[in-house]
Scaffold this motif. Sequence first.
Motif, short mmCIF file in Angstrom:
data_model
loop_
_atom_site.label_atom_id
_atom_site.label_comp_id
_atom_site.label_asym_id
_atom_site.label_seq_id
_atom_site.Cartn_x
_atom_site.Cartn_y
_atom_site.Cartn_z
N PRO A 34 8.48 51.92 8.47
CA PRO A 34 7.35 51.02 8.75
C PRO A 34 6.90 51.03 10.20
N ASN A 35 7.86 51.10 11.11
CA ASN A 35 7.51 51.16 12.53
C ASN A 35 8.72 51.57 13.34
N VAL A 36 8.50 51.83 14.61
CA VAL A 36 9.58 52.10 15.56
C VAL A 36 9.61 50.92 16.52
N PRO A 37 10.67 50.12 16.50
CA PRO A 37 10.69 48.93 17.35
C PRO A 37 10.76 49.28 18.83
N LEU A 38 10.44 48.30 19.65
CA LEU A 38 10.43 48.49 21.10
C LEU A 38 11.80 48.97 21.58
N HIS A 39 11.80 50.05 22.33
CA HIS A 39 13.04 50.62 22.85
C HIS A 39 12.69 51.48 24.06
N TRP A 40 13.71 52.00 24.73
CA TRP A 40 13.47 52.91 25.85
C TRP A 40 14.64 53.89 25.95
N HIS A 41 14.39 55.00 26.63
CA HIS A 41 15.43 56.01 26.82
C HIS A 41 15.12 56.81 28.07
N LEU A 195 16.53 44.81 25.64
CA LEU A 195 16.30 45.75 24.54
C LEU A 195 17.53 46.64 24.32
N LYS A 196 18.13 47.11 25.41
CA LYS A 196 19.31 47.96 25.27
C LYS A 196 20.48 47.16 24.71
N TYR A 197 20.57 45.88 25.09
CA TYR A 197 21.64 45.03 24.55
C TYR A 197 21.48 44.89 23.04
N ILE A 198 20.24 44.68 22.59
CA ILE A 198 19.98 44.56 21.15
C ILE A 198 20.34 45.86 20.44
N GLU A 199 19.92 47.00 20.98
CA GLU A 199 20.25 48.30 20.37
C GLU A 199 21.75 48.49 20.20
N HIS A 201 24.16 46.13 20.17
CA HIS A 201 24.96 45.05 19.58
C HIS A 201 24.34 44.41 18.35
N TYR A 202 23.21 44.93 17.84
CA TYR A 202 22.54 44.24 16.75
C TYR A 202 23.40 44.14 15.49
N GLN A 203 24.39 45.01 15.34
CA GLN A 203 25.26 44.96 14.18
C GLN A 203 26.30 43.84 14.28
N GLU A 204 26.41 43.26 15.46
CA GLU A 204 27.38 42.21 15.71
C GLU A 204 26.70 40.83 15.72
N ARG A 205 27.51 39.82 15.78
CA ARG A 205 26.96 38.47 15.96
C ARG A 205 26.49 38.33 17.41
N ILE A 206 25.21 38.02 17.60
CA ILE A 206 24.63 37.88 18.94
C ILE A 206 24.14 36.46 19.12
N ASP A 236 13.49 35.47 16.25
CA ASP A 236 12.59 36.17 15.33
C ASP A 236 12.57 37.67 15.62
N TYR A 237 12.58 38.04 16.90
CA TYR A 237 12.57 39.46 17.25
C TYR A 237 13.83 40.15 16.77
N LEU A 238 14.99 39.52 16.98
CA LEU A 238 16.25 40.10 16.57
C LEU A 238 16.31 40.27 15.05
N ARG A 239 15.81 39.27 14.32
CA ARG A 239 15.78 39.37 12.86
C ARG A 239 14.92 40.54 12.42
N ASP A 240 13.74 40.70 13.02
CA ASP A 240 12.85 41.79 12.64
C ASP A 240 13.45 43.15 13.00
N PHE A 241 14.11 43.22 14.15
CA PHE A 241 14.76 44.47 14.54
C PHE A 241 15.82 44.85 13.51
N ARG A 242 16.62 43.89 13.11
CA ARG A 242 17.66 44.16 12.11
C ARG A 242 17.05 44.57 10.77
N LEU A 243 15.94 43.97 10.40
CA LEU A 243 15.29 44.34 9.15
C LEU A 243 14.76 45.77 9.20
N ILE A 244 14.24 46.18 10.35
CA ILE A 244 13.77 47.55 10.50
C ILE A 244 14.94 48.52 10.36
#
Length: 294
Positions: A34-41, A195-199, A201-206, A236-244
């Motif tokens: 559906p989309n590529v969420p906000l990220h950086w590299h 954003l990098k923290y979310i990338e 740790h999103y699989q963990e409890r944040i 809301d952002y974290l929930r949407d990131f996890r859904l993606i």
Amino acid sequence: MNMLEYENYHENIIHGDLVFPYSMYICTIPLDFPNVPLHWHDEMELIYVKKGSGKITIDLEVHPVEAPTLALVLPGQPHAIDQAPGQSMEYENIIFHPNMLLSKQADITSSGFLTPLMDREISVPSIFTPDNAYYRELIAPIDACDEIGKTRPEGYELFIKSQLFSFFFVLDNRYRNTESRKENQKKLDKMKIILKYIENHYQERISIADVADAVGFSESHFMRYFKSVMGTSFVDYLRDFRLIMASRLLRSSEDTILDIASEAGFENLSYFNRAFKQKYHTTPSRFRRENQNR
């Protein structure tokens, strides 16, 4: 699993590696995801829109785009790719590390343009369309890389590298702006940490306290900062990131929906099912059936 690992799910037309860090592949939104969420590299990225229309976000600025368009993402720039309502978009991703062009010795091509560009001491546009006066000059080297990528003859790496230098010559000669873009860098640097923290740790409890501590904010200041920059709450952002992330696993993995929900950071399956249906207007199981073989 980070965003680049997701990108590597796609078959590379030209495989990037440590010796020649250049990769290229075609994606379609929403067919592939559906989309590529906000990220950086740390790599440089070109997003070459070939068909349809969508939205590309660079440095938190949203750009509606339609084919043909080329977007330039510099190392460290937060960026995202989204579907326009009711539209699809096919684009080519070209990702390469700038080190393949930078000399280890004193070199005017590095010190005169490439390094100042990546350090934001000079600037060029992020979005290029046929309305730009020099669009054909700029896009010709990228089209040439596409063409040689179909056969990859002996020495094709030399050709691609030469075309990338041609691309940056046009940027320097036709589009260079001596105006620095560092004025918003402090705000972006904080968001990049988030954003990098979310990338990572999103699989963990944040908790909000966890992320606020990572950027040195109080919880209340963090919540205000995130909402003002992103236009939505952190929760809301974290929930949407996890859904993606879950939607991509549903397409690519044979794991159970319960396992996918857990891997995407959802502790409650019922909540995951409700949130998924609210975002994608279908159930996870139906989404999988309709998309897994594409």
